[in-house]
Design an enzyme around this catalytic site. Structure first.
Site, PDB file in Angstrom:
ATOM      1  N   LYS A  38       0.817  -1.129  -0.060  1.00  0.00           N
ATOM      2  CA  LYS A  38      -0.116   0.219  -0.081  1.00  0.00           C
ATOM      3  C   LYS A  38       0.861   1.140  -0.015  1.00  0.00           C
ATOM      4  CE  LYS A  38      -4.102  -1.908   2.110  1.00  0.00           C
ATOM      5  NZ  LYS A  38      -5.226  -1.761   3.235  1.00  0.00           N
TER       6      LYS A  38
ATOM      7  N   ASP B 197      -9.952   2.675   1.618  1.00  0.00           N
ATOM      8  CA  ASP B 197     -10.247   2.059   2.935  1.00  0.00           C
ATOM      9  C   ASP B 197     -11.392   2.731   3.685  1.00  0.00           C
ATOM     10  OD1 ASP B 197      -8.858  -0.448   2.889  1.00  0.00           O
ATOM     11  OD2 ASP B 197      -7.010   0.553   3.241  1.00  0.00           O
TER      12      ASP B 197
HETATM   13  P1  NDP Z   1      -2.109  -2.772  11.766  1.00  0.00           P
HETATM   14  O1  NDP Z   1      -1.681  -3.856  12.047  1.00  0.00           O
HETATM   15  O2  NDP Z   1      -1.744  -1.539  10.809  1.00  0.00           O
HETATM   16  O3  NDP Z   1      -2.880  -2.048  12.939  1.00  0.00           O
HETATM   17  C1  NDP Z   1      -3.338  -3.164  13.956  1.00  0.00           C
HETATM   18  C2  NDP Z   1      -4.197  -2.011  15.108  1.00  0.00           C
HETATM   19  O4  NDP Z   1      -4.406  -2.879  16.036  1.00  0.00           O
HETATM   20  C3  NDP Z   1      -3.016  -1.138  15.723  1.00  0.00           C
HETATM   21  O5  NDP Z   1      -3.617  -0.140  16.259  1.00  0.00           O
HETATM   22  C4  NDP Z   1      -2.826  -2.081  16.855  1.00  0.00           C
HETATM   23  O6  NDP Z   1      -2.067  -1.466  17.889  1.00  0.00           O
HETATM   24  C5  NDP Z   1      -3.975  -2.568  17.440  1.00  0.00           C
HETATM   25  N1  NDP Z   1      -3.941  -3.847  18.034  1.00  0.00           N
HETATM   26  C6  NDP Z   1      -3.572  -5.186  17.742  1.00  0.00           C
HETATM   27  N2  NDP Z   1      -3.446  -5.948  18.716  1.00  0.00           N
HETATM   28  C7  NDP Z   1      -4.151  -5.221  19.717  1.00  0.00           C
HETATM   29  C8  NDP Z   1      -4.314  -5.719  21.184  1.00  0.00           C
HETATM   30  N3  NDP Z   1      -4.078  -7.044  21.539  1.00  0.00           N
HETATM   31  N4  NDP Z   1      -4.733  -4.775  21.949  1.00  0.00           N
HETATM   32  C9  NDP Z   1      -4.844  -3.395  21.550  1.00  0.00           C
HETATM   33  N5  NDP Z   1      -4.716  -3.040  20.363  1.00  0.00           N
HETATM   34  C10 NDP Z   1      -4.249  -3.893  19.374  1.00  0.00           C
HETATM   35  O7  NDP Z   1      -3.588  -3.481  10.993  1.00  0.00           O
HETATM   36  P2  NDP Z   1      -4.723  -2.640   9.986  1.00  0.00           P
HETATM   37  O8  NDP Z   1      -4.873  -1.223  10.446  1.00  0.00           O
HETATM   38  O9  NDP Z   1      -4.166  -2.843   8.536  1.00  0.00           O
HETATM   39  O10 NDP Z   1      -5.983  -3.534  10.101  1.00  0.00           O
HETATM   40  C11 NDP Z   1      -6.715  -3.498  11.428  1.00  0.00           C
HETATM   41  C12 NDP Z   1      -8.184  -3.975  11.299  1.00  0.00           C
HETATM   42  O11 NDP Z   1      -8.868  -3.381  10.225  1.00  0.00           O
HETATM   43  C13 NDP Z   1      -8.014  -5.578  10.847  1.00  0.00           C
HETATM   44  O12 NDP Z   1      -8.557  -6.224  11.731  1.00  0.00           O
HETATM   45  C14 NDP Z   1      -8.575  -5.447   9.361  1.00  0.00           C
HETATM   46  O13 NDP Z   1      -8.934  -6.914   9.126  1.00  0.00           O
HETATM   47  C15 NDP Z   1      -9.252  -4.401   9.341  1.00  0.00           C
HETATM   48  N6  NDP Z   1      -9.493  -3.790   7.843  1.00  0.00           N
HETATM   49  C16 NDP Z   1     -10.893  -3.993   7.486  1.00  0.00           C
HETATM   50  C17 NDP Z   1     -11.051  -3.502   6.215  1.00  0.00           C
HETATM   51  C18 NDP Z   1     -12.622  -3.687   5.701  1.00  0.00           C
HETATM   52  O14 NDP Z   1     -12.705  -3.471   4.779  1.00  0.00           O
HETATM   53  N7  NDP Z   1     -13.625  -4.185   6.647  1.00  0.00           N
HETATM   54  C19 NDP Z   1     -10.096  -2.877   5.561  1.00  0.00           C
HETATM   55  C20 NDP Z   1      -8.921  -2.694   6.131  1.00  0.00           C
HETATM   56  C21 NDP Z   1      -8.507  -3.104   7.307  1.00  0.00           C
HETATM   57  P3  NDP Z   1      -0.430  -0.992  18.380  1.00  0.00           P
HETATM   58  O15 NDP Z   1      -0.346   0.347  17.347  1.00  0.00           O
HETATM   59  O16 NDP Z   1      -0.352  -0.596  19.784  1.00  0.00           O
HETATM   60  O17 NDP Z   1       0.105  -1.993  17.683  1.00  0.00           O
END
Ligand code: NDP
Length: 283
Positions: free
Chosen positions: A71, A108
């Protein structure tokens, strides 16, 4: 009777690519609207991305989606960016314009706002956004450009959370602040939009849920979840039990598809047909 065996092509470059259901949703829309187009789902390794984009140009593709891990790196292979893609700094949809230029867009967050708008008018509302990864960044920027007045970003890692809040403050008309996520988060009164953009609750960890105090959710709030698998997450079930309206991640995925199809083909695709195609897959 004349035939046209040359099908306009779009598709996707990602790695892994096998679990992405977008192809089923987009091709269902092509069939429904009588478009003789194809969507080709391609697995492309990072080192091959430049060749893949050059190949798409050479073959006259009308555009393509980019997913993990392309991306951000795709940007150097494009001819320009749309407004929100430039602010977000990431592209998930590339559109070939009439002059042949490949322009990067980000759908997105736009797909999210489209799905949210079916439930409430986001303009002028205050939002709490959980998460600060790629999806959260896109959702925050598009909510701000859609008129959300203030965004409280709550994230486990302060550095990423502060960066998203600063981006909203600096580059959009909305204001934003970062709040640390310590223990169960109480959503402040006056909040109208509560959004989970973390990956907590995503299949297979369907019993996990972001640490939010469910008693702070009130019926005047709309609760949205970016997770599309499962569509009815634990968070959304808790919100519904407290009388909140909800928007699910399947709506966000379909919203992205509708916007991508508009960019590529000019048609207003039937979101219901696309959602059914995903449901038929068991999503
Ligand atoms: P990233 O890996 O970039 O970000 C993950 C996020 O989740 C971060 O903010 C991370 O926090 C947080 N996180 C992960 N594990 C935990 C935990 N155990 N406790 C608290 N916070 C947590 O992923 P994306 O942003 O790409 O994707 C995030 C979600 O969005 C996914 O589930 C994906 O499936 C969904 N999504 C859905 C789409 C749709 O069209 N429906 C499109 C794109 C994404 P930290 O910064 O602290 O690590």
């Amino acid at each position: 009777m004349p035939h046209d065996f040359l099908q306009p092509l779009v598709g996707s470059f990602a790695m892994p690519a096998g679990e992405n259901p977008t192809v089923a949703m987009i091709e269902a829309a092509f069939r429904h609207h009588g478009l003789n187009w194809r969507y080709i789902n391609c697995e492309v390794a990072p080192r091959d991305l430049g060749d893949a984009v050059r190949g798409a140009r050479a073959m006259g593709w009308r555009g393509f989606n980019c997913s993990i891990p392309h991306k951000v790196t795709v940007i150097e292979h494009l001819d320009g960016l749309g407004r929100s893609a430039e602010i977000i700094g990431a592209v998930n949809t590339v559109v070939r314009h009439e002059d042949g230029r490949l322009i990067g867009e980000n759908t997105d967050g736009k797909g999210f706002v489209r799905a949210l708008s079916e439930v409430t008018e986001p303009s002028g509302q205050r939002a709490v956004l959980f998460g600060a990864g790629g999806a959260a960044r896109a959702v925050a920027v598009e909510m701000a450009l859609a008129g959300v007045s203030h965004i409280t970003v709550v994230n486990r890692s302060p550095a990423r959370g502060e960066a998203v809040a600063r981006l909203i403050d600096d580059r959009t008309p909305a204001s934003a602040e970062y709040r640390p996520w310590e223990g169960s988060f109480r959503v402040p009164q006056g909040t109208r939009l509560v959004v989970n953009a973390t990956s907590v609750g995503l299949y297979p960890d369907v019993d996990a849920t972001p640490d939010i105090d469910h008693d702070s959710l009130t019926p005047d709030m709309v609760v949205a979840d970016g997770i599309h698998n499962p569509p009815l997450t634990k968070l959304l079930r808790a919100a519904q039990a407290r009388g909140c309206k909800t928007a699910d991640g399947l709506g966000m995925l379909v919203g992205q598809g509708v916007i991508g199809l508009k960019h590529w083909t000019g048609i207003d695709a039937d979101a219901g047909v696309m959602r059914r195609a995903l449901r038929d897959l068991g999503l």
